[in-house]
Design an enzyme around this catalytic site. Structure first.
Site, PDB file in Angstrom:
ATOM      1  N   GLU A  86     -11.548   0.467  -3.333  1.00  0.00           N
ATOM      2  CA  GLU A  86     -10.710   1.045  -2.269  1.00  0.00           C
ATOM      3  C   GLU A  86      -9.552   1.804  -2.916  1.00  0.00           C
ATOM      4  O   GLU A  86      -9.451   1.890  -4.136  1.00  0.00           O
ATOM      5  CB  GLU A  86     -10.168  -0.049  -1.341  1.00  0.00           C
ATOM      6  CG  GLU A  86      -9.250  -1.050  -2.016  1.00  0.00           C
ATOM      7  CD  GLU A  86      -8.826  -2.188  -1.096  1.00  0.00           C
ATOM      8  OE1 GLU A  86      -9.265  -2.242   0.059  1.00  0.00           O
ATOM      9  OE2 GLU A  86      -8.048  -3.049  -1.563  1.00  0.00           O
TER      10      GLU A  86
ATOM     11  N   ASP B 207       0.814  -1.224   0.000  1.00  0.00           N
ATOM     12  CA  ASP B 207       0.000   0.000   0.000  1.00  0.00           C
ATOM     13  C   ASP B 207       0.848   1.273   0.000  1.00  0.00           C
ATOM     14  O   ASP B 207       0.672   2.147   0.854  1.00  0.00           O
ATOM     15  CB  ASP B 207      -0.928   0.013   1.220  1.00  0.00           C
ATOM     16  CG  ASP B 207      -1.681  -1.279   1.423  1.00  0.00           C
ATOM     17  OD1 ASP B 207      -2.139  -1.857   0.427  1.00  0.00           O
ATOM     18  OD2 ASP B 207      -1.816  -1.714   2.590  1.00  0.00           O
TER      19      ASP B 207
END
Length: 385
Positions: free
Chosen positions: A285, A79
């Site tokens: 997301e 991420d």
């Protein structure tokens, strides 16, 4: 059973749909090798696979050799949120660990406990791991799961934004601050008022700062459709507009919202909101915004179809019109990214599970050059060749 629900159940099990054929891919499981580096040290080691292998149900398995190596190999990272501060590139990733928690579609097996900050002076140069910048035990309201963070700088103070479940198991957005880009960061005693869900990303536009948040399934966005938390998941029908990411301008103190969170509209080529059943294009997301040639680019993950896609708008609030794919699926279930300019070139920062042999919750951060075409569209990247 609605089609999006059927796809969700199959995707959770790591099933690849191809017409009527169903293929189950089993991956080898590894564990995080403890980092032996201290602040200012450099990546030299390799994360080892667990001596006792188990099976991990992963996502799609693209064929070919990775085009990029992991930026660090002594720990697992994911991420990546990338920013340039004082001429140096800083990357704010999640820190993956083997928690021994069975996989489910709420993501309980992603049980991260702290954050490290990475930096580099030149593209392709030596990467520094600055050590632990913030840990779960440093946060008074902490429950569990330190997921994808981001950072920003204002007036010489650096802010780390992070999602974590509180003691009631509800995701909130926390903020911590420090005097350097790599911390250590001191967390505020409470989460940001009115915050919820996951994946905070902060975009600076002149003197203004905007935060984008949201993630469905384990990210709990579907539990806030009324503006209040509902422990039951509520999803729109396939022919209804998909759930949308949220955004708000930040207050001057960088620790609260200056306005209520609002939807970010993502439109198709006909100017209509993208539908919930359009799994290849709808938001899942990892919202990220960058600006190029006066246009605003919203990129995000499609989750269960594993793409990073993008849409373009005329201001930070949108609406944004869908354009295409930035990054095709990678090894592992998740696909999460950031986009930043460094030393005159644009780069995509992403992760995959190649280092861990395909273990979906043990990922490694990578970077590769990104190209905007003359018409402003982005050239699609394949992470393997």
């Amino acid at each position: 059973m609605p089609e999006h629900t059927r796809k969700r159940l199959l995707s959770t099990l790591g099933l690849a749909l191809s017409g009527t054929a169903i293929t189950l891919t089993l991956m080898g499981c590894g564990e995080d090798k403890p980092a032996t580096q201290t602040e200012g040290s450099h990546s030299t080691g390799h994360a080892e696979a667990a001596a006792e292998q188990t099976h991990d149900i992963g996502g799609p398995g693209p064929e070919g050799k990775p085009i990029n190596d992991p930026l660090v190999t002594h720990i697992y990272t994911a991420d990546p949120s990338a920013h340039v501060f004082d001429g140096k590139l800083y990357i704010y990733p999640s820190h993956d660990v083997e928690a021994g928690i069975p996989q489910n579609d709420n993501g309980d097996h992603f049980d991260m406990r702290d954050y490290h900050v990475l930096s580099m002076k030149e593209p392709g140069g030596e990467v520094t791991d600055h050590g632990v910048a913030l840990a779960r035990e440093d946060v008074a309201w902490a429950g569990r799961q330190l997921w994808a963070p981001d950072a920003a700088e204002k007036d010489g103070t650096y802010y780390l934004y992070f999602p974590m479940k509180d003691k009631d198991d509800i995701f909130r957005i926390g903020v911590a601050s420090g005097s350097t880009p790599y911390g250590p960061f001191k967390a505020e005693p409470e989460p940001m008022p009115g915050s919820y869900s996951i994946d905070p990303s902060v975009f600076q536009d002149g003197d203004d700062y905007y935060m984008y948040i949201g993630g469905i399934w384990g990210g709990q966005l579907q539990r806030w459709t009324t503006g209040e938390y509902n422990p039951e998941d509520v999803y729109p029908a396939d022919d209804e507009p998909a759930l949308l990411p949220k955004m708000a301008k930040l207050s001057a103190d960088m620790k609260s919202f200056a306005e209520p969170l609002r939807d970010i509209q993502i439109l198709d080529e006909n100017g209509e909101l993208i539908k919930a059943g359009d799994n290849d294009r709808r938001f899942f997301e990892a919202a990220w915004v960058h600006k190029y040639n006066g246009k605003y680019y919203l990129s995000y993950s499609t989750g269960d179809t594993h793409y990073i896609v993008y849409a373009i708008g005329d201001n930070p609030y949108g609406p944004f019109t869908y354009q295409g794919v930035v990054l095709n699926p990678v090894i592992g279930w998740t696909n999460h990214h950031s986009i930043a300019e460094f030393k005159g070139k644009w780069y995509l920062f992403y992760h995959d599970s190649s280092l861990s042999g395909g273990v979906t919750h043990l990922r490694s951060v990578k970077m590769t050059e990104l190209t905007h075409n003359p018409d402003g569209t982005i050239q699609t990247i394949n992470a393997y060749k």
